[in-house]
Design a protein around this motif. Structure first.
Motif, PDB file in Angstrom:
ATOM      1  N   SER A 270       0.823  -1.208   0.000  1.00  0.00           N
ATOM      2  CA  SER A 270       0.000   0.000   0.000  1.00  0.00           C
ATOM      3  C   SER A 270       0.856   1.257   0.000  1.00  0.00           C
ATOM      4  CB  SER A 270      -0.916  -0.002   1.223  1.00  0.00           C
ATOM      5  OG  SER A 270      -0.162   0.119   2.423  1.00  0.00           O
ATOM      6  N   VAL A 271       2.063   1.178   0.578  1.00  0.00           N
ATOM      7  CA  VAL A 271       2.937   2.337   0.615  1.00  0.00           C
ATOM      8  C   VAL A 271       3.606   2.577  -0.739  1.00  0.00           C
ATOM      9  CG1 VAL A 271       5.103   3.221   1.592  1.00  0.00           C
ATOM     10  CG2 VAL A 271       3.369   2.239   3.084  1.00  0.00           C
ATOM     11  N   CYS A 272       4.147   1.507  -1.337  1.00  0.00           N
ATOM     12  CA  CYS A 272       4.948   1.661  -2.560  1.00  0.00           C
ATOM     13  C   CYS A 272       4.108   1.583  -3.837  1.00  0.00           C
ATOM     14  CB  CYS A 272       6.048   0.595  -2.592  1.00  0.00           C
ATOM     15  SG  CYS A 272       7.229   0.751  -1.225  1.00  0.00           S
ATOM     16  N   TYR A 273       3.013   0.804  -3.810  1.00  0.00           N
ATOM     17  CA  TYR A 273       2.193   0.663  -5.007  1.00  0.00           C
ATOM     18  C   TYR A 273       0.890   1.454  -4.930  1.00  0.00           C
ATOM     19  CZ  TYR A 273       5.291  -3.283  -6.070  1.00  0.00           C
ATOM     20  OH  TYR A 273       6.382  -4.073  -6.326  1.00  0.00           O
ATOM     21  N   GLY A 274       0.460   1.808  -3.702  1.00  0.00           N
ATOM     22  CA  GLY A 274      -0.815   2.486  -3.555  1.00  0.00           C
ATOM     23  C   GLY A 274      -2.000   1.555  -3.665  1.00  0.00           C
ATOM     24  N   ARG A 275      -1.761   0.278  -3.856  1.00  0.00           N
ATOM     25  CA  ARG A 275      -2.818  -0.730  -3.977  1.00  0.00           C
ATOM     26  C   ARG A 275      -2.203  -2.079  -3.634  1.00  0.00           C
ATOM     27  NH1 ARG A 275      -1.638  -3.368  -8.627  1.00  0.00           N
ATOM     28  NH2 ARG A 275      -0.287  -2.286 -10.109  1.00  0.00           N
ATOM     29  N   GLN A 276      -3.086  -3.104  -3.554  1.00  0.00           N
ATOM     30  CA  GLN A 276      -2.626  -4.455  -3.249  1.00  0.00           C
ATOM     31  C   GLN A 276      -2.305  -5.195  -4.552  1.00  0.00           C
ATOM     32  OE1 GLN A 276      -1.884  -5.540  -0.160  1.00  0.00           O
ATOM     33  NE2 GLN A 276      -2.371  -3.403   0.322  1.00  0.00           N
ATOM     34  N   SER A 277      -1.017  -5.569  -4.712  1.00  0.00           N
ATOM     35  CA  SER A 277      -0.595  -6.259  -5.926  1.00  0.00           C
ATOM     36  C   SER A 277      -0.925  -7.746  -5.826  1.00  0.00           C
ATOM     37  CB  SER A 277       0.912  -6.059  -6.121  1.00  0.00           C
ATOM     38  OG  SER A 277       1.343  -6.685  -7.308  1.00  0.00           O
ATOM     39  N   TRP A 278      -0.874  -8.426  -6.988  1.00  0.00           N
ATOM     40  CA  TRP A 278      -1.247  -9.853  -7.010  1.00  0.00           C
ATOM     41  C   TRP A 278      -0.336 -10.744  -6.166  1.00  0.00           C
ATOM     42  CZ3 TRP A 278       2.491 -13.104  -8.760  1.00  0.00           C
ATOM     43  CH2 TRP A 278       3.504 -12.560  -9.562  1.00  0.00           C
ATOM     44  N   PRO A 279       0.949 -10.411  -5.919  1.00  0.00           N
ATOM     45  CA  PRO A 279       1.747 -11.331  -5.076  1.00  0.00           C
ATOM     46  C   PRO A 279       1.210 -11.510  -3.649  1.00  0.00           C
ATOM     47  CG  PRO A 279       3.195  -9.858  -6.312  1.00  0.00           C
ATOM     48  CD  PRO A 279       1.816  -9.342  -6.492  1.00  0.00           C
ATOM     49  N   ILE A 280       0.398 -10.570  -3.198  1.00  0.00           N
ATOM     50  CA  ILE A 280      -0.112 -10.725  -1.833  1.00  0.00           C
ATOM     51  C   ILE A 280      -0.978 -11.970  -1.711  1.00  0.00           C
ATOM     52  CG2 ILE A 280      -2.220  -9.372  -2.130  1.00  0.00           C
ATOM     53  CD1 ILE A 280       0.081  -9.413   0.942  1.00  0.00           C
ATOM     54  N   ALA A 281      -1.655 -12.334  -2.813  1.00  0.00           N
ATOM     55  CA  ALA A 281      -2.474 -13.550  -2.795  1.00  0.00           C
ATOM     56  C   ALA A 281      -1.594 -14.786  -2.603  1.00  0.00           C
ATOM     57  CB  ALA A 281      -3.281 -13.662  -4.090  1.00  0.00           C
ATOM     58  N   ILE A 282      -0.380 -14.758  -3.190  1.00  0.00           N
ATOM     59  CA  ILE A 282       0.546 -15.878  -3.018  1.00  0.00           C
ATOM     60  C   ILE A 282       0.947 -16.004  -1.545  1.00  0.00           C
ATOM     61  CG2 ILE A 282       2.829 -16.750  -3.641  1.00  0.00           C
ATOM     62  CD1 ILE A 282       2.511 -15.396  -6.343  1.00  0.00           C
ATOM     63  N   PHE A 283       1.212 -14.859  -0.908  1.00  0.00           N
ATOM     64  CA  PHE A 283       1.592 -14.905   0.499  1.00  0.00           C
ATOM     65  C   PHE A 283       0.449 -15.409   1.366  1.00  0.00           C
ATOM     66  CE2 PHE A 283       5.188 -12.434  -0.839  1.00  0.00           C
ATOM     67  CZ  PHE A 283       6.181 -12.747   0.083  1.00  0.00           C
ATOM     68  N   TYR A 284      -0.780 -15.007   1.027  1.00  0.00           N
ATOM     69  CA  TYR A 284      -1.931 -15.538   1.768  1.00  0.00           C
ATOM     70  C   TYR A 284      -1.966 -17.058   1.654  1.00  0.00           C
ATOM     71  CZ  TYR A 284      -4.160 -11.046   2.742  1.00  0.00           C
ATOM     72  OH  TYR A 284      -4.455  -9.814   3.218  1.00  0.00           O
ATOM     73  N   GLY A 285      -1.771 -17.570   0.430  1.00  0.00           N
ATOM     74  CA  GLY A 285      -1.830 -19.013   0.227  1.00  0.00           C
ATOM     75  C   GLY A 285      -0.716 -19.746   0.958  1.00  0.00           C
ATOM     76  N   ILE A 286       0.525 -19.203   0.857  1.00  0.00           N
ATOM     77  CA  ILE A 286       1.660 -19.849   1.524  1.00  0.00           C
ATOM     78  C   ILE A 286       1.453 -19.850   3.037  1.00  0.00           C
ATOM     79  CG2 ILE A 286       4.128 -19.699   1.968  1.00  0.00           C
ATOM     80  CD1 ILE A 286       4.473 -18.540  -0.829  1.00  0.00           C
ATOM     81  N   GLY A 287       1.026 -18.695   3.596  1.00  0.00           N
ATOM     82  CA  GLY A 287       0.842 -18.592   5.036  1.00  0.00           C
ATOM     83  C   GLY A 287      -0.207 -19.563   5.552  1.00  0.00           C
ATOM     84  N   ILE A 288      -1.355 -19.652   4.855  1.00  0.00           N
ATOM     85  CA  ILE A 288      -2.421 -20.556   5.297  1.00  0.00           C
ATOM     86  C   ILE A 288      -1.965 -22.001   5.184  1.00  0.00           C
ATOM     87  CG2 ILE A 288      -4.748 -21.360   4.763  1.00  0.00           C
ATOM     88  CD1 ILE A 288      -5.401 -18.494   3.906  1.00  0.00           C
ATOM     89  N   THR A 289      -1.239 -22.329   4.094  1.00  0.00           N
ATOM     90  CA  THR A 289      -0.768 -23.709   3.908  1.00  0.00           C
ATOM     91  C   THR A 289       0.213 -24.110   5.003  1.00  0.00           C
ATOM     92  OG1 THR A 289      -1.064 -23.488   1.521  1.00  0.00           O
ATOM     93  CG2 THR A 289       0.346 -25.282   2.296  1.00  0.00           C
ATOM     94  N   LEU A 290       1.187 -23.237   5.284  1.00  0.00           N
ATOM     95  CA  LEU A 290       2.189 -23.578   6.300  1.00  0.00           C
ATOM     96  C   LEU A 290       1.556 -23.690   7.682  1.00  0.00           C
ATOM     97  CD1 LEU A 290       5.244 -21.391   5.223  1.00  0.00           C
ATOM     98  CD2 LEU A 290       4.835 -23.814   4.798  1.00  0.00           C
ATOM     99  N   PHE A 291       0.645 -22.797   7.990  1.00  0.00           N
ATOM    100  CA  PHE A 291      -0.013 -22.885   9.287  1.00  0.00           C
ATOM    101  C   PHE A 291      -0.841 -24.159   9.389  1.00  0.00           C
ATOM    102  CE2 PHE A 291      -3.507 -21.851  12.241  1.00  0.00           C
ATOM    103  CZ  PHE A 291      -2.728 -21.622  13.374  1.00  0.00           C
TER     104      PHE A 291
END
Length: 984
Positions: A270-291
């Protein structure tokens, strides 16, 4: 034993001296000492004489997979140590840390333990990190420390603590206490990042609410919330001694950490792009999977690797995005990268204490970690503050541009005004020519209007008499008839007759206003209090209709010259119209503000509703008499009648203005503007009849036709009597009202005359009534859990409070509700909205009536009950008091305490009850009955004066004679002489 084995045995003995302990700045750890271990369980192994030479040597703190040989979950550890004379008699202490349960024996004597040693089904695990065990050695030489311990818990729990087995430290008692305090202080310092991050999270949430366009404040607030939660959970884990709680907190810490990592990535996007880029979805998926893997496979040895890998991946992603921002020359973005790097570094340092760089004391480590973990929140918050400041500067530049454009517009408007002035001069001449013509027409209209006023006045007076005569028979029919059809027709007739009466009175008042025969009777008053009071009086009606009432004002008080009665009519009509045309679930909002109109201050009262609204082309006519908007909703509520016409006349009589704006299907806004400091107008009594004034006080609105007919109080006869202030009575009142604003309004109206007790509900009100025994109870009818009927019934059935008059307030003013309230014992029933003077008059009447009853009890014989009638509850109470006193009449020790106990009441309750009923205190009443009974005995010549004194409970005949003489004005001997004389 051979010399070699003896030497080896001596080598395995720990030597403890005072010097060795004092040299250690921290407690001396014994886990590296030559402990002997044996798997299994036998209490004989605690004895110092037990031979453990064949036990293998081991350490007591060991890692996962390196447990002592033969370990079965329960085992014994023994440590031999030798002390010199310097240690004898000194107070020492052990501190033990383990993950199971233990029992500690010194020279065969149990000196402490934690949890319950047992097998997997019986063991009770306990984590005793901060609980030292004090002991002292009474003699020098050899000693044996034996520890019986068990560990039956999962691999996951061992991973939480990153170790296994137990560790024992020894130190002088004071030194151990100082060390533990440092550890506790270190744990307390771990709260600093959690609390600091929480405060910053709230700050940036408020910044987002103030300027929603900057969503980075919102993302940062969410990120800091997870960061704060993780820090607080880590602190909580260190304070927890329960095994299952440890496991739960461990899972919570992991889940919150995953959420923090993901939210930190979302924040930098949000600071550098001003919006949520598509890689954030990858982090959501990785975080939920690992947990999910950690939860499903808690014993998997790679869980820590996965968690640290995700932490490193998130940190790298943050640094990557921050680097992109730095390449783009985004000001100050490097601060975020520095903060994230510092957080990661401190985390790894705290986890493994890399290279031993952390301070060598708990407080120093805690301070280092607390300050380190605060770097990321501080640097990121600093960046956002700088960014917010830059945004503010840009907005100021834009504002200056707007001001420049406004100045240009003003120049253009000035030119237009000059042209308009020229046209105005041309029109003025035309106006003067036509003014004379209009004046002639106005004279004719004035004469016609005077004729119309006389006609309406005469007609209104002629209508009032027959309509009033109709009301009485209709009410009798309603009371006596049992036929549903007859009652229905009579009720319909009653509703319409009263409506006609109200309309006739309004016509009479309006005609007098138009004829200029009404003047203001002004006095200094608080407009804010008046509006609040009127609005609060509609609270119950709003609750009935499920409408929200709101009041917005920054003013606490506004003193001005006003005619209170006429302004009450104005706001009562406007509030009732707003409620009438607002559907269920809507809102009626009232706002009060001041404004400057030239050199004169004005006050503005705006009433906004969310009703159906009025078409724009119809709003200019709503103040006309009997005008009806051609809309189904308005027609359903029978138009606007003449209520708004009368309201407009009254506002203009105050020198004010009223306007209305409305939008269909959105709502209506009515604005009343009044001058604040008016010149004092004529104080003569207004010529307008008080009938309409009384009606405005009793009913919420002149036009509130939607209320049931039973809620409309009879219109009083014409009266020219001026307002009479309430009598300055004193006493104690109990106010039971669940609405805090209504309760405060009532209290503010009464607190200058009465002592007030307040209760938010029926249960609390009954408790206060029994405790304080007030002079009057004012209760609302509609309350949760216990309504006014139940409160009244409880008070009237309790002998402690049955004498207290009850005044019931409610918007349910129909006949059935009033009868039900009176049947429960209510002494009066006042319908909302009520007038302040009417409330004061009701209270004064009830208290005065109670005072008159008390005077009658004092004048008459309170103990005589008419046998042909059932005695009242108060008479029953007094008879009971008399019976108790007479039963103990000869007991000189019988007093107020014994009477209170017999009546099951406290001294205070009994005192207030008797004072309220007969104006006697308990002590005075006991003395009075003793003296009355003594007079009876003396006048009947039953016994001597001394004997009578003892029979009525006086310990001393002299004291009896003095009391008797003070009360009756003659001595007991004179009373006896009269009885002895022949005339008697």
């Amino acid at each position: 034993m051979t010399a070699e084995s003896l030497a080896q045995d001596q080598a395995n003995v720990l030597w403890l001296t005072d010097d060795s302990l004092q040299k250690n700045r921290s407690p001396y750890s014994l886990y590296t000492m030559p402990w002997r271990f044996m798997a299994g369980d036998s209490l004989q192994w605690a004895a110092p004489s037990f031979n453990d030479q064949d036990w293998p040597l081991t350490r007591t703190s060991y890692s996962i997979g390196n447990t002592p040989a033969g370990w079965q979950g329960i085992g014994w550890f023994r440590l031999h140590f030798d002390v010199d004379t310097s240690m004898v008699g000194k107070l020492l202490s052990f501190r033990i840390s383990h993950m199971g349960a233990s029992e500690i024996y010194l020279d065969g004597k149990r000196i402490g333990g934690f949890g319950k040693v047992g097998y997997s089904s019986t063991e009770q695990t306990y984590f005793p990190d901060y609980e030292p065990i004090a002991f002292s050695l009474e003699q020098p030489g050899k000693h044996v420390l034996a520890v019986r311990t068990s560990e039956f818990h999962s691999y996951l729990i061992r991973r939480i603590r990153y170790r296994q087995g137990f560790t024992i430290w020894i130190a002088p008692y004071e030194q151990m206490n100082r060390y533990i305090k440092n550890m506790v202080r270190s744990d307390g310092l771990s709260l600093v990042p959690g609390v600091g991050s929480g405060i910053l999270a709230l700050l940036h949430l408020f910044l987002f609410l103030f300027y929603p366009a900057k969503k980075s404040n919102l993302y940062f607030s969410v990120c800091l919330s997870f960061f704060s939660a993780a820090a607080l959970l880590v602190f909580l884990e260190g304070q927890t001694t329960n095994l299952s709680h440890h496991q739960t907190i461990f899972y919570l810490i992991r889940s919150v950490n995953f959420a923090f990592n993901i939210s930190s990535v979302a924040f930098v996007y949000s600071v550098c792009y001003g919006r949520q880029s598509w890689p954030i979805a990858i982090f959501y998926g990785i975080g939920i999977t690992l947990f999910g893997l950690i939860v499903q496979l808690p014993f998997w040895p790679f869980n820590d690797v996965l968690w640290l890998g995700f932490l490193g991946l998130s940190t790298l992603e943050v640094l990557r995005v921050v680097s992109i921002g730095m390449i783009r020359k985004q000001p100050g973005v490097w601060l975020i990268g520095v903060g994230m790097l510092a957080t990661a570094f401190v985390y790894f340092m705290s986890a493994w204490n890399v290279l031993g760089l952390l301070p060598n004391n708990p407080s120093g480590q805690g301070l280092f970690m607390s300050m380190g973990f605060l770097l990321m929140p501080f640097t990121s918050s600093l960046y956002l503050a700088q960014d917010f400041a830059r945004t503010s500067i840009n907005l100021e530049v834009q504002l200056k541009q707007v001001q420049t454009l406004s100045a240009q517009t003003l120049i253009q408007e000035a030119e237009k005004l000059r042209l308009v002035a020229i046209q105005k001069e041309e029109l003025e001449q035309t106006v003067q020519e036509r003014t004379s013509q209009i004046q002639q027409q106005a004279d004719k209209l004035r004469k016609v209007n005077e004729t119309k006023t006389r006609f309406f006045t005469n007609l209104a007076h002629e209508f009032r008499t027959p309509l009033t005569l109709i009301v009485g028979p209709v009410e009798q029919i309603l009371a006596r008839s049992q036929e549903p059809s007859t009652k229905q027709q009579a009720s319909l007739l009653q509703t319409n007759v009263r409506r006609l009466l109200r309309l006739v009175n309004q016509l009479l008042d309006l005609s007098k206003l138009e004829a200029g025969k009404t003047s203001l009777v002004t006095s200094k008053g608080d407009l804010i209090g008046l509006v609040k009071g009127m609005l609060l009086s509609f609270d119950s009606l709003a609750v009935q209709k499920q409408i929200t009432l709101q009041l917005h004002t920054d003013l606490e008080q506004l003193i001005m010259e006003l005619d209170r009665d006429k302004l009450e009519k104005v706001f009562s009509n406007l509030f009732s119209n707003a409620l009438k045309f607002t559907p269920a679930g809507g809102t009626v909002s009232v706002s009060i503000s001041t404004e400057q109109n030239g050199s004169k201050p004005w006050v503005q009262v705006a009433i906004q509703d969310t009703g159906k609204g009025i078409p724009a082309e119809k709003t200019p006519y709503v103040f006309d008499q009997f005008y009806q908007v051609d809309a189904s909703h308005t027609r359903e509520h029978e138009g606007f009648g003449i209520g708004l016409a009368l309201t407009k006349e009254l506002v203009e009589l105050h020198g004010g203005r009223i306007s209305i704006t409305s939008t269909e299907n959105q709502g209506t806004l009515v604005t009343v503007r009044l001058p604040v400091y008016q010149q004092k107008l004529d104080t003569a009594q207004s010529e307008i009849t008080t009938a309409f004034e009384e009606q405005a006080r009793i009913t919420p609105s002149e036009d509130l036709e939607s209320l049931p007919a039973e809620e409309i109080t009879k219109i009083s006869e014409l009266s020219e009597t001026p307002d009479v202030p309430a009598l300055p009575l004193t006493g104690e009142l109990l106010i039971i009202e669940d609405n805090s604003e209504v309760r405060r309004f009532i209290c503010s109206s009464l607190e200058h005359q009465y002592r007030i007790w307040e209760a938010e509900g029926g249960e609390e009100g009954i408790s206060l009534a029994r405790q304080h025994i007030p002079d009057l109870v004012i209760t609302d009818l509609m309350m949760p859990r216990m309504d006014g009927y139940q409160v009244c019934r409880e008070l009237k059935q309790d002998q402690r409070t049955s004498h207290i008059p009850v005044l019931m307030l409610t918007a349910k003013a129909d006949l059935d509700s009033r009868i039900e309230g009176l049947q429960t014992g209510a002494d009066s029933y006042l319908a909302k909205p009520f007038h302040q003077r009417e409330l004061l008059a009701q209270i004064a009447n009830l208290i005065t009536t109670r005072q008159q009853l008390r005077d009658r009890y004092r004048r008459e014989n309170v103990w005589q009950t008419n046998e042909s009638e059932l005695p009242s509850q108060e008479q029953i109470f007094l008879d009971k008091v008399k019976a108790f006193i007479e039963a103990r009449l000869s007991d000189e020790h019988f007093g107020v305490d014994q009477l209170s106990e017999e009546m099951a009441m406290s001294r205070t309750q009994l005192h207030r009850k008797l004072k309220a009923l007969i104006d006697y205190s308990p002590g005075d009443l006991i003395r009075l009955i003793r003296l009355q009974h003594a007079l009876t005995l003396l006048t009947h010549n039953v016994a001597s004066v001394s004997e009578v004194a003892y029979q009525v409970g006086f310990a001393n005949p002299a004291s009896f004679s003095a009391s008797f003489s003070r009360h009756y004005g003659f001595s007991p001997h004179e009373a006896k002489k009269k009885a002895d004389s022949p005339a008697s």
